[in-house]
Enzyme design. Structure first.
Site, PDB file in Angstrom:
ATOM      1  N   HIS A  65       0.566  -1.276   0.080  1.00 32.97           N
ATOM      2  CA  HIS A  65      -0.316   0.121  -0.284  1.00 32.97           C
ATOM      3  C   HIS A  65       0.844   1.183   0.090  1.00 32.97           C
ATOM      4  O   HIS A  65       2.516   1.502   0.165  1.00 32.97           O
ATOM      5  CB  HIS A  65      -0.763   0.181   0.746  1.00 32.97           C
TER       6      HIS A  65
ATOM      7  N   HIS B 106       1.438   3.791   1.691  1.00 33.87           N
ATOM      8  CA  HIS B 106       1.846   4.409   3.146  1.00 33.87           C
ATOM      9  C   HIS B 106       2.856   4.685   3.059  1.00 33.87           C
ATOM     10  O   HIS B 106       3.767   3.497   2.571  1.00 33.87           O
ATOM     11  CB  HIS B 106       1.737   3.896   4.199  1.00 33.87           C
TER      12      HIS B 106
ATOM     13  N   ASP C  59       5.917   4.479   4.695  1.00 35.75           N
ATOM     14  CA  ASP C  59       6.840   3.434   5.730  1.00 35.75           C
ATOM     15  C   ASP C  59       6.801   2.122   5.084  1.00 35.75           C
ATOM     16  O   ASP C  59       7.827   1.671   4.745  1.00 35.75           O
ATOM     17  CB  ASP C  59       6.871   3.500   6.869  1.00 35.75           C
ATOM     18  N   HIS C  60       6.190   1.603   3.391  1.00 36.45           N
ATOM     19  CA  HIS C  60       5.959   0.665   2.579  1.00 36.45           C
ATOM     20  C   HIS C  60       6.259   1.163   1.442  1.00 36.45           C
ATOM     21  O   HIS C  60       6.847  -0.276   0.899  1.00 36.45           O
ATOM     22  CB  HIS C  60       4.733  -0.054   2.606  1.00 36.45           C
TER      23      HIS C  60
ATOM     24  N   HIS D 168      -7.552  -1.081   6.036  1.00 39.67           N
ATOM     25  CA  HIS D 168      -6.399  -0.686   6.629  1.00 39.67           C
ATOM     26  C   HIS D 168      -6.901   0.615   6.453  1.00 39.67           C
ATOM     27  O   HIS D 168      -7.822   0.627   6.000  1.00 39.67           O
ATOM     28  CB  HIS D 168      -5.210  -0.971   6.021  1.00 39.67           C
TER      29      HIS D 168
ATOM     30  N   ASP E  67      -0.477  -3.843   5.651  1.00 36.99           N
ATOM     31  CA  ASP E  67      -0.967  -3.291   7.498  1.00 36.99           C
ATOM     32  C   ASP E  67      -2.222  -3.490   7.399  1.00 36.99           C
ATOM     33  O   ASP E  67      -3.138  -3.492   6.138  1.00 36.99           O
ATOM     34  CB  ASP E  67      -0.162  -2.076   7.745  1.00 36.99           C
TER      35      ASP E  67
ATOM     36  N   HIS F 248       6.663  -5.634  11.612  1.00 38.17           N
ATOM     37  CA  HIS F 248       5.721  -3.789  11.826  1.00 38.17           C
ATOM     38  C   HIS F 248       5.610  -3.434  13.041  1.00 38.17           C
ATOM     39  O   HIS F 248       4.569  -3.428  13.659  1.00 38.17           O
ATOM     40  CB  HIS F 248       4.632  -3.930  11.145  1.00 38.17           C
TER      41      HIS F 248
HETATM   42 ZN    ZN Z   1       3.280   0.673   7.623  1.00 36.99          ZN
HETATM   43 ZN    ZN Z   2       0.188   1.516   6.973  1.00 36.58          ZN
END
Ligand code: ZN
Ligand code: ZN
Length: 331
Positions: free
Chosen positions: A60, A62, A64-65, A141, A212, A270
């Site tokens: 996805h 976000h 951090d990914h 999510h 996530d 995570h």
């Molecule tokens: Zn994340």
């Molecule tokens: Zn996320």
């Protein structure tokens, strides 16, 4: 088949954990699932071969990914990569790459294919190769998120050479035919069926990655009977309410999902930065829910034995910078 954790922190990196990325190594190639910022350095420190990565799956959008993605692609360009690379992920991925390319006035000399998956509503196959398939499923999510299962193809059964000798099967293409499941006719006119000399087909191994997500039936469905489940566990069980509010899972949620799915081995990843000093609240009581649960850490490497034969967990080389210095990056 093995997997290497390159980043196991949630949202922000810590001195012990980088943001999310997992490398899955199959017989012929490697796949990355998510490319958090700093993943390139983790690949170098882990001694992985960057050029062996032929596909990148993004769960996805976000940061951090995927904030490490454009840096990795740029390094491939600078390194004059020639092999094609396939990106698979949610809608928006292609626009993001195009925007960054325009902004930086750069282009990629290698063949970059971007496959967006806009409407995955239940587990379905999104990639098929000779050796494995990738199945995607929608998770729960704050924005559209996909879980992925990398499923090795079934392998032919074991060939019983002694029995083939006894039946008079000659050496040569006849044996290959039998291994492929087809009957052959011997020179005396008798027929040998494949089942006479070839054992049962052996199931392929599988790794399922769910991050996530809040607890959801699709994650369980995707992970049904999987060898290894990597599931997010951002918070400890006591923080359940906070996990629900932010559409994340607790470690207990992850263990329950693994139990329900019949996943053989569970790895929690995570992990919130609040557990930097002490991760024990995450694991407390989990063995009663699922008996093979481990907390993932950066550079942990998990090797899957053939045909459900268990796993071997070790550490890949987290090479200190002075060891790597002066050596050209492996590609
Ligand atoms: Zn994340
Ligand atoms: Zn996320």
């Amino acid at each position: 088949m093995e997997l290497t954790f390159l980043g196991t922190s949630a949202a922000i990196p810590t001195v012990r954990r980088n943001v999310t990325s997992v490398c899955v190594q199959t017989e012929r190639e490697s796949l990355l699932v998510d490319v958090g910022e700093g993943t390139q350095m983790q690949i170098l420190r882990g001694g992985l071969r960057r050029g062996r990565i032929h596909r990148i799956l993004i769960t996805h959008l976000h940061g951090d990914h995927f904030f490490g993605l454009i840096g990795l692609l740029t390094s491939y360009q600078l390194g004059k990569r020639e092999e094609p690379l396939q990106l698979i992920g949610p809608p928006g991925l292609a626009a993001y790459i195009r925007f960054m390319k325009d902004l930086c006035r750069t282009d990629f000399g290698f063949n970059l294919t971007i496959t967006e998956l806009p409407d995955v509503r239940e587990p379905r196959t999104v990639l098929e190769t000779e050796h494995y398939t990738v199945i995607a499923a929608p998770l729960k999510h704050r924005l559209y998120t996909l879980g992925y299962r990398i499923q090795e193809r079934e392998r032919p059964g074991v060939f019983d050479a002694e029995k083939a000798d006894r039946l008079g099967v000659p050496f040569g293409p006849e044996r290959k035919e039998l291994i492929l499941g087809r009957p052959i006719t011997l020179s005396d006119g008798s027929v040998v069926a494949a089942s006479e000399v070839v054992g049962e087909a052996r199931p392929g191994r599988s790794i399922t990655i769910c991050t996530d997500t809040a607890p959801c039936p699709m994650a369980v469905q995707l992970a049904r009977g999987t060898d290894v489940l990597v599931h997010e566990a951002t918070f400890e069980p006591a923080d359940r309410r906070h996990a629900r509010r932010t559409l994340h899972s607790t470690s207990q949620d992850a263990a329950r999902a693994a139990r329900e799915a019949g996943a053989r081995h569970l790895f929690l990843s995570h992990i919130s930065s609040r557990y930097l000093a002490d991760t024990s609240p995450l694991l407390a009581g989990l063995e009663e829910i699922h008996d093979s649960t481990r907390l993932a850490k950066d550079f942990m490497q998990v090797r899957l034995a053939l045909h459900g034969g268990g796993i071997d967990v070790g550490d890949c080389r987290d090479r200190p910078a002075n060891e790597v210095a002066g050596k050209p990056a492996q590609s």
